[in-house]
Scaffold this motif. Structure first.
Motif, PDB file in Angstrom:
ATOM      1  N   LEU A  78     -60.487 -11.099  30.999  1.00  0.00           N
ATOM      2  CA  LEU A  78     -60.516 -10.335  31.985  1.00  0.00           C
ATOM      3  C   LEU A  78     -59.322 -10.816  33.022  1.00  0.00           C
ATOM      4  CD1 LEU A  78     -64.012  -9.492  32.664  1.00  0.00           C
ATOM      5  CD2 LEU A  78     -62.262  -8.096  31.525  1.00  0.00           C
ATOM      6  N   SER A  79     -59.207 -12.035  33.146  1.00  0.00           N
ATOM      7  CA  SER A  79     -58.356 -12.416  34.153  1.00  0.00           C
ATOM      8  C   SER A  79     -56.974 -12.478  33.876  1.00  0.00           C
ATOM      9  CB  SER A  79     -58.605 -14.075  34.447  1.00  0.00           C
ATOM     10  OG  SER A  79     -58.512 -14.885  33.460  1.00  0.00           O
ATOM     11  N   THR A  80     -56.748 -12.197  32.495  1.00  0.00           N
ATOM     12  CA  THR A  80     -55.339 -12.119  32.066  1.00  0.00           C
ATOM     13  C   THR A  80     -54.813 -10.757  31.974  1.00  0.00           C
ATOM     14  OG1 THR A  80     -55.809 -12.483  29.871  1.00  0.00           O
ATOM     15  CG2 THR A  80     -55.308 -14.456  30.907  1.00  0.00           C
ATOM     16  N   ASP A  81     -55.642  -9.704  32.209  1.00  0.00           N
ATOM     17  CA  ASP A  81     -55.188  -8.405  32.068  1.00  0.00           C
ATOM     18  C   ASP A  81     -54.546  -7.969  30.489  1.00  0.00           C
ATOM     19  OD1 ASP A  81     -55.967  -7.544  34.687  1.00  0.00           O
ATOM     20  OD2 ASP A  81     -54.137  -8.211  35.583  1.00  0.00           O
ATOM     21  N   GLY A  82     -55.419  -8.853  29.578  1.00  0.00           N
ATOM     22  CA  GLY A  82     -54.872  -8.487  28.393  1.00  0.00           C
ATOM     23  C   GLY A  82     -53.540  -9.062  27.985  1.00  0.00           C
ATOM     24  N   ASP A  83     -52.789  -9.853  28.884  1.00  0.00           N
ATOM     25  CA  ASP A  83     -51.343 -10.171  28.359  1.00  0.00           C
ATOM     26  C   ASP A  83     -51.675 -11.273  27.430  1.00  0.00           C
ATOM     27  OD1 ASP A  83     -48.575 -10.549  29.501  1.00  0.00           O
ATOM     28  OD2 ASP A  83     -49.316 -12.667  29.066  1.00  0.00           O
ATOM     29  N   PHE A  84     -50.753 -11.162  26.249  1.00  0.00           N
ATOM     30  CA  PHE A  84     -50.978 -11.897  24.947  1.00  0.00           C
ATOM     31  C   PHE A  84     -50.825 -13.520  25.471  1.00  0.00           C
ATOM     32  CE2 PHE A  84     -49.604 -13.776  21.074  1.00  0.00           C
ATOM     33  CZ  PHE A  84     -50.687 -13.903  20.267  1.00  0.00           C
ATOM     34  N   ALA A  85     -49.520 -13.739  26.039  1.00  0.00           N
ATOM     35  CA  ALA A  85     -49.195 -15.117  26.081  1.00  0.00           C
ATOM     36  C   ALA A  85     -50.043 -15.720  27.015  1.00  0.00           C
ATOM     37  CB  ALA A  85     -47.766 -15.113  26.776  1.00  0.00           C
ATOM     38  N   ALA A  86     -50.165 -15.250  28.298  1.00  0.00           N
ATOM     39  CA  ALA A  86     -51.371 -15.659  29.257  1.00  0.00           C
ATOM     40  C   ALA A  86     -52.604 -16.084  28.821  1.00  0.00           C
ATOM     41  CB  ALA A  86     -51.326 -14.717  30.376  1.00  0.00           C
ATOM     42  N   THR A  87     -52.966 -15.137  28.007  1.00  0.00           N
ATOM     43  CA  THR A  87     -54.492 -15.490  27.260  1.00  0.00           C
ATOM     44  C   THR A  87     -54.500 -16.552  26.415  1.00  0.00           C
ATOM     45  OG1 THR A  87     -54.943 -12.986  27.192  1.00  0.00           O
ATOM     46  CG2 THR A  87     -56.237 -14.264  25.899  1.00  0.00           C
ATOM     47  N   ALA A  88     -53.407 -16.711  25.731  1.00  0.00           N
ATOM     48  CA  ALA A  88     -53.225 -17.988  24.647  1.00  0.00           C
ATOM     49  C   ALA A  88     -53.280 -19.194  25.578  1.00  0.00           C
ATOM     50  CB  ALA A  88     -52.037 -17.872  23.792  1.00  0.00           C
ATOM     51  N   ILE A  89     -52.301 -19.256  26.614  1.00  0.00           N
ATOM     52  CA  ILE A  89     -52.151 -20.519  27.273  1.00  0.00           C
ATOM     53  C   ILE A  89     -53.569 -20.691  28.170  1.00  0.00           C
ATOM     54  CG2 ILE A  89     -51.025 -21.734  29.165  1.00  0.00           C
ATOM     55  CD1 ILE A  89     -49.616 -21.609  26.568  1.00  0.00           C
ATOM     56  N   LEU A  90     -54.389 -19.795  28.764  1.00  0.00           N
ATOM     57  CA  LEU A  90     -55.349 -19.853  29.587  1.00  0.00           C
ATOM     58  C   LEU A  90     -56.802 -20.334  28.465  1.00  0.00           C
ATOM     59  CD1 LEU A  90     -56.568 -19.533  32.273  1.00  0.00           C
ATOM     60  CD2 LEU A  90     -57.374 -17.437  31.724  1.00  0.00           C
ATOM     61  N   ILE A  91     -56.684 -19.668  27.200  1.00  0.00           N
ATOM     62  CA  ILE A  91     -57.690 -20.433  26.380  1.00  0.00           C
ATOM     63  C   ILE A  91     -57.555 -22.000  25.865  1.00  0.00           C
ATOM     64  CG2 ILE A  91     -58.425 -20.258  24.133  1.00  0.00           C
ATOM     65  CD1 ILE A  91     -58.501 -17.122  24.407  1.00  0.00           C
ATOM     66  N   LEU A  92     -56.203 -22.266  25.973  1.00  0.00           N
ATOM     67  CA  LEU A  92     -55.829 -23.487  25.761  1.00  0.00           C
ATOM     68  C   LEU A  92     -56.281 -24.671  26.680  1.00  0.00           C
ATOM     69  CD1 LEU A  92     -54.107 -26.117  24.260  1.00  0.00           C
ATOM     70  CD2 LEU A  92     -52.243 -25.222  25.548  1.00  0.00           C
ATOM     71  N   TRP A  93     -56.101 -24.069  27.972  1.00  0.00           N
ATOM     72  CA  TRP A  93     -56.539 -25.076  29.170  1.00  0.00           C
ATOM     73  C   TRP A  93     -57.876 -25.163  29.316  1.00  0.00           C
ATOM     74  CZ3 TRP A  93     -53.783 -28.563  32.022  1.00  0.00           C
ATOM     75  CH2 TRP A  93     -52.433 -28.740  31.895  1.00  0.00           C
ATOM     76  N   VAL A  94     -58.644 -23.818  29.492  1.00  0.00           N
ATOM     77  CA  VAL A  94     -60.014 -23.751  29.848  1.00  0.00           C
ATOM     78  C   VAL A  94     -60.813 -24.553  28.680  1.00  0.00           C
ATOM     79  CG1 VAL A  94     -61.974 -22.015  30.091  1.00  0.00           C
ATOM     80  CG2 VAL A  94     -59.944 -21.622  31.100  1.00  0.00           C
ATOM     81  N   SER A  95     -60.315 -24.172  27.118  1.00  0.00           N
ATOM     82  CA  SER A  95     -61.158 -25.044  26.340  1.00  0.00           C
ATOM     83  C   SER A  95     -60.891 -26.770  26.199  1.00  0.00           C
ATOM     84  CB  SER A  95     -60.744 -24.385  24.886  1.00  0.00           C
ATOM     85  OG  SER A  95     -59.456 -24.558  24.687  1.00  0.00           O
ATOM     86  N   GLY A  96     -59.841 -26.818  26.889  1.00  0.00           N
ATOM     87  CA  GLY A  96     -59.263 -28.369  26.752  1.00  0.00           C
ATOM     88  C   GLY A  96     -60.240 -28.856  27.912  1.00  0.00           C
ATOM     89  N   LEU A  97     -60.420 -28.217  29.055  1.00  0.00           N
ATOM     90  CA  LEU A  97     -60.924 -28.754  30.085  1.00  0.00           C
ATOM     91  C   LEU A  97     -62.446 -28.767  30.274  1.00  0.00           C
ATOM     92  CD1 LEU A  97     -58.446 -27.496  33.224  1.00  0.00           C
ATOM     93  CD2 LEU A  97     -58.753 -29.854  32.203  1.00  0.00           C
ATOM     94  N   PHE A  98     -63.015 -27.609  29.574  1.00  0.00           N
ATOM     95  CA  PHE A  98     -64.419 -27.424  29.395  1.00  0.00           C
ATOM     96  C   PHE A  98     -64.814 -28.280  28.448  1.00  0.00           C
ATOM     97  CE2 PHE A  98     -67.409 -24.879  31.031  1.00  0.00           C
ATOM     98  CZ  PHE A  98     -68.569 -24.867  30.253  1.00  0.00           C
ATOM     99  N   SER A  99     -64.173 -28.663  27.343  1.00  0.00           N
ATOM    100  CA  SER A  99     -64.564 -29.440  26.234  1.00  0.00           C
ATOM    101  C   SER A  99     -64.654 -31.095  26.749  1.00  0.00           C
ATOM    102  CB  SER A  99     -63.755 -29.429  24.933  1.00  0.00           C
ATOM    103  OG  SER A  99     -63.771 -28.058  24.405  1.00  0.00           O
ATOM    104  N   GLY A 100     -64.255 -31.172  27.940  1.00  0.00           N
ATOM    105  CA  GLY A 100     -64.264 -32.850  28.266  1.00  0.00           C
ATOM    106  C   GLY A 100     -65.679 -32.904  29.168  1.00  0.00           C
TER     107      GLY A 100
END
Length: 430
Positions: free
Chosen positions: A309-331
């Motif tokens: 929802l925070s990326t408003d469906g923007d493809f590139a922004a969604t991919a980068i956000l998933i990368l960082w959130v999954s990286g930080l949350f997995s720690g």
């Protein structure tokens, strides 16, 4: 109310795990018990939905295999010969074990690899009177980096591969191995200057090592050859599991039971079980129960949906956000339950018009696998190494590990971001 209770219990448990004032397995199990007492989930839900018994059984099976094999002196033999090959030099030893760990984690899986290598390295460092921490640190980092490269290397990759039919073993190698190689080279470049001064071995220790007869460690009984045969068969089974259409846990459990049957007359089963790292296994159970509370309360799912929802469906922004959130949350929590929650969310992105999801799958895999290096509970391999080290009186400090882990994860995510952007997202940002 469940959200508040699950959040409070998880945070308090996490604080106690970090401070290490109470045994981490006891803390994790106590947190799971509180979740039951407060009604966040039921006993049936905890045991059937949230505790990953496949992972527990896999770990137990490999511990049994290694416990029996260790009795034959094989690991001591390998340890001495490996150290002699590098003439007891600490830096080549550090580089060598990192290469072995990364390759093993890519070709087998990172949990199995560390179960085999950590006992060997603990023996070598003790023989050379070297600090164990740098070697354990590089084993953990290398295992998660190597596990990133293939479908079978890390549990999150296995889960993603099972969810997306067209992502084959070769697909993972093609898309994730290049960035894994880059991260491994950076690891070596960064680690060597950090520990160069502390990794010094006296000449007398090296001289004593070179004079040691490695073969004297081998106990040449039928159990030696039985252990080598069954362990080899199990590892080959891991490599071929996709072709055999057989689960890794089934292969490991079959190998452990077979070796117990073969060696029962020579080695008492109770003695084997006494050497299993029960604290590590129960910590895993408690950890799964704790994170299960977050899942049951919907906290992980809400976080995953907020990303979209925070990326408003923007493809590139969604991919980068998933990368960082999954990286930080997995720690913070084990990457397995987080990826389990994210898979259906990524699949739902097709409803937002994103028909080509492969870059987002690779972002999720990279974030979850590389992010596991942040803390001692970020990935399964980390927990296993900590348990083995503690069993050998080489306890890994949670805080000390974080001092190295968090900066390295930030660097890893920056590199992964550049890689994902240049290889997949550039055409969508024009």
């Amino acid at each position: 109310m469940d959200v508040i209770l699950a959040g409070i219990i998880f945070v308090i448990s996490y604080i106690f795990i970090m401070t290490e004032k109470i045994n981490r397995a006891v803390v994790a199990l106590a947190g799971g018990a509180l979740l039951l007492l407060t009604g966040v989930y039921s006993v049936n839900e905890m045991f059937t939905d949230y505790i990953d018994w496949n992972t527990i059984a896999l770990l137990f099976s490999m511990m049994v295999l290694i416990s029996i094999t260790e009795k034959t002196g094989l690991f001591s033999f390998i340890a001495v010969r490996f150290a002699q090959k590098v003439r007891g030099s600490p830096i080549p030893l550090l580089i060598g074990v990192s290469i072995l760990t990364a390759l093993g984690s890519a070709l087998l899986d990172n949990v199995t690899t560390v179960l085999i290598l950590v006992p060997i390295m603990l023996k070598i460092t003790k023989q050379l009177k070297l600090p164990a921490f740098p070697y354990l640190l590089v084993i953990i980092f290398s295992s998660n980096i190597g596990g990133t490269a293939t479908l079978i290397g890390d549990p999150p990759n296995i889960m993603i591969g099972q969810a997306v039919d067209h992502l084959t073993f070769l697909s993972f190698v093609n898309h994730l191995a290049p960035v894994a190689v880059i991260m491994f080279l950076l690891l070596v470049v960064i680690i060597l200057p950090l520990f160069r001064r502390t990794l010094r071995s006296s000449g007398s220790n090296i001289e004593g090592l070179m004079k040691t007869d490695a073969s004297a460690y081998l106990v040449r009984t039928p159990m030696l050859y039985q252990s080598i045969a069954v362990l080899t068969m199990t590892l080959v089974g891991f490599l071929l599991h996709a072709f055999l259409h057989m689960d890794l846990t089934i292969i490991a459990l079959s190998g452990a039971i077979l070796l117990l049957l073969l060696t029962e007359k020579e080695l008492d089963t109770e003695q084997v079980f006494s050497r299993v790292e029960w604290v590590t296994l129960f910590f895993f159970i408690g950890l799964f129960a704790l994170v299960g509370g977050l899942e049951s309360a919907g906290i992980i799912d809400h976080l995953a949906r907020a990303i979209v929802l925070s990326t408003d469906g923007d493809f590139a922004a969604t991919a980068i956000l998933i990368l960082w959130v999954s990286g930080l949350f997995s720690g913070i929590v084990d990457n397995i339950p987080f990826v389990a929650a994210m898979i259906p969310v990524v699949e739902e992105l097709q409803a937002y018009g994103m028909t080509y999801l492969d870059p987002i799958w690779w972002s999720l895999a990279l974030g979850a696998c590389l992010g596991g290096n942040a803390t001692l509970i970020g990935a399964s391999a980390n927990v296993v190494v900590a348990g083995l080290a503690e069993g050998a009186n080489e306890k890994l400090s949670f805080i000390r590990f974080m001092v190295y882990g968090i900066p390295f994860v930030i660097l890893s995510l920056v590199v992964a971001t550049i890689y994902v952007y240049l290889r997949y997202l550039l055409p969508y940002t024009g």
